[in-house]
Scaffold this motif. Structure first.
Motif, PDB file in Angstrom:
ATOM      1  N   THR A  80       0.847  -1.191   0.000  1.00 33.16           N
ATOM      2  CA  THR A  80       0.000   0.000   0.000  1.00 33.16           C
ATOM      3  C   THR A  80       0.880   1.237   0.000  1.00 33.16           C
ATOM      4  O   THR A  80       1.860   1.301   0.752  1.00 33.16           O
ATOM      5  N   PHE A  81       0.574   2.197  -0.837  1.00 26.93           N
ATOM      6  CA  PHE A  81       1.227   3.507  -0.749  1.00 26.93           C
ATOM      7  C   PHE A  81       0.209   4.584  -1.120  1.00 26.93           C
ATOM      8  O   PHE A  81      -0.730   4.343  -1.876  1.00 26.93           O
ATOM      9  N   ALA A  82       0.409   5.764  -0.537  1.00 24.33           N
ATOM     10  CA  ALA A  82      -0.565   6.850  -0.654  1.00 24.33           C
ATOM     11  C   ALA A  82       0.006   8.011  -1.438  1.00 24.33           C
ATOM     12  O   ALA A  82       1.226   8.140  -1.621  1.00 24.33           O
ATOM     13  N   THR A  83      -0.873   8.870  -1.893  1.00 23.77           N
ATOM     14  CA  THR A  83      -0.452  10.078  -2.591  1.00 23.77           C
ATOM     15  C   THR A  83       0.133  11.074  -1.606  1.00 23.77           C
ATOM     16  O   THR A  83      -0.172  11.051  -0.413  1.00 23.77           O
ATOM     17  N   PHE A  84       0.963  11.946  -2.098  1.00 22.33           N
ATOM     18  CA  PHE A  84       1.605  12.957  -1.266  1.00 22.33           C
ATOM     19  C   PHE A  84       0.551  13.937  -0.752  1.00 22.33           C
ATOM     20  O   PHE A  84      -0.196  14.523  -1.531  1.00 22.33           O
ATOM     21  N   GLY A  85       0.499  14.073   0.574  1.00 24.86           N
ATOM     22  CA  GLY A  85      -0.475  14.978   1.162  1.00 24.86           C
ATOM     23  C   GLY A  85      -1.914  14.532   0.981  1.00 24.86           C
ATOM     24  O   GLY A  85      -2.825  15.362   1.078  1.00 24.86           O
ATOM     25  N   ARG A  86      -2.111  13.230   0.711  1.00 28.49           N
ATOM     26  CA  ARG A  86      -3.452  12.677   0.449  1.00 28.49           C
ATOM     27  C   ARG A  86      -4.136  13.396  -0.709  1.00 28.49           C
ATOM     28  O   ARG A  86      -5.358  13.576  -0.724  1.00 28.49           O
ATOM     29  N   MET A  87      -3.354  13.799  -1.688  1.00 29.81           N
ATOM     30  CA  MET A  87      -3.878  14.470  -2.866  1.00 29.81           C
ATOM     31  C   MET A  87      -4.753  13.514  -3.665  1.00 29.81           C
ATOM     32  O   MET A  87      -4.323  12.425  -4.045  1.00 29.81           O
TER      33      MET A  87
END
Length: 212
Positions: A80-87
């Motif tokens: 799992t990995f997320a967008t920078f700043g939850r963008m």
């Protein structure tokens, strides 16, 4: 009563604790994790030497980047990995990301399932071996995937800057865990978020045909 150690007053305590003017709940986490706070055992300070004190933000992310990524040969990985700043990713960006997830399928890894959510990505894959018989490192797979997809997304959206957070979270499937259970978790992710009613209706979900 206080004891004077090397000219500095220290409170007498029983047992061992970290020296700090604040209660434990208020001690900044970076001062504890990098080991720069001395220990007081039976009234004697024992500082740890040769450990530089970093600023709070730098220590936090430097510490997180040192987290190991455990990898076992021929074991499926749930990532799992997320967008920078939850963008949130626009539909066009999610299209590009899903294409990049499939790009090395069959060459560097076997992709069992992938879902591109608005703010994060789930992958279920098994790394393959190179010409020398060595398993492709997970770090190399993720670095290539995130770098190439970030470049494509920024170019398509006419923007600059980071797209993904530096840290990824990976989990090796253990013997008692089922590949199908993790796959179903990925399939149901858009349904749980109420983006669609059925997994099949979500445009940015891909599941290997042999597993369905």
């Amino acid at each position: 009563m206080k004891i004077l150690c090397r000219g500095r007053p220290r409170p007498r305590t029983l047992g061992c604790r970290l020296l700090h003017d604040k209660p434990p709940s208020e001690i900044p986490f970076w001062e504890v994790e990098d080991g720069t706070l001395p220990l007081l055992c039976r009234g004697r300070p024992r500082p740890r030497k040769n450990i530089p004190m970093l600023s709070a933000p730098a220590t936090k992310y430097s510490y997180r980047r040192r987290l190991p990524h455990f990898q076992y040969d021929d074991k499926p990985l749930f990532i799992t990995f997320a967008t920078f700043g939850r963008m949130p990713l626009r539909p066009a960006a999610r299209d590009l990301m899903l294409k990049h997830c499939l790009y090395d399928h069959g060459s560097k890894y076997l992709l069992h399932a992938a879902v591109v959510m608005p703010e994060h990505v789930h992958l279920l894959l098994s790394p393959l071996r190179d010409a020398a018989g060595e398993v492709f490192p997970l770090q190399q797979i993720l670095q290539s995937l995130k770098s190439a997809s970030a470049h494509s997304i920024n170019k398509a959206l006419c923007r600059q800057g980071p797209v993904w957070r530096e840290e990824s979270f990976d989990h090796v499937l253990r013997s008692y865990e089922s590949l199908e259970d993790k796959l179903e978790y990925i399939r149901q992710n858009p349904v749980r978020r109420r983006l669609v009613r059925r997994p099949e209706d979500y445009r940015w979900l891909w599941v290997a045909p042999r597993i369905i």
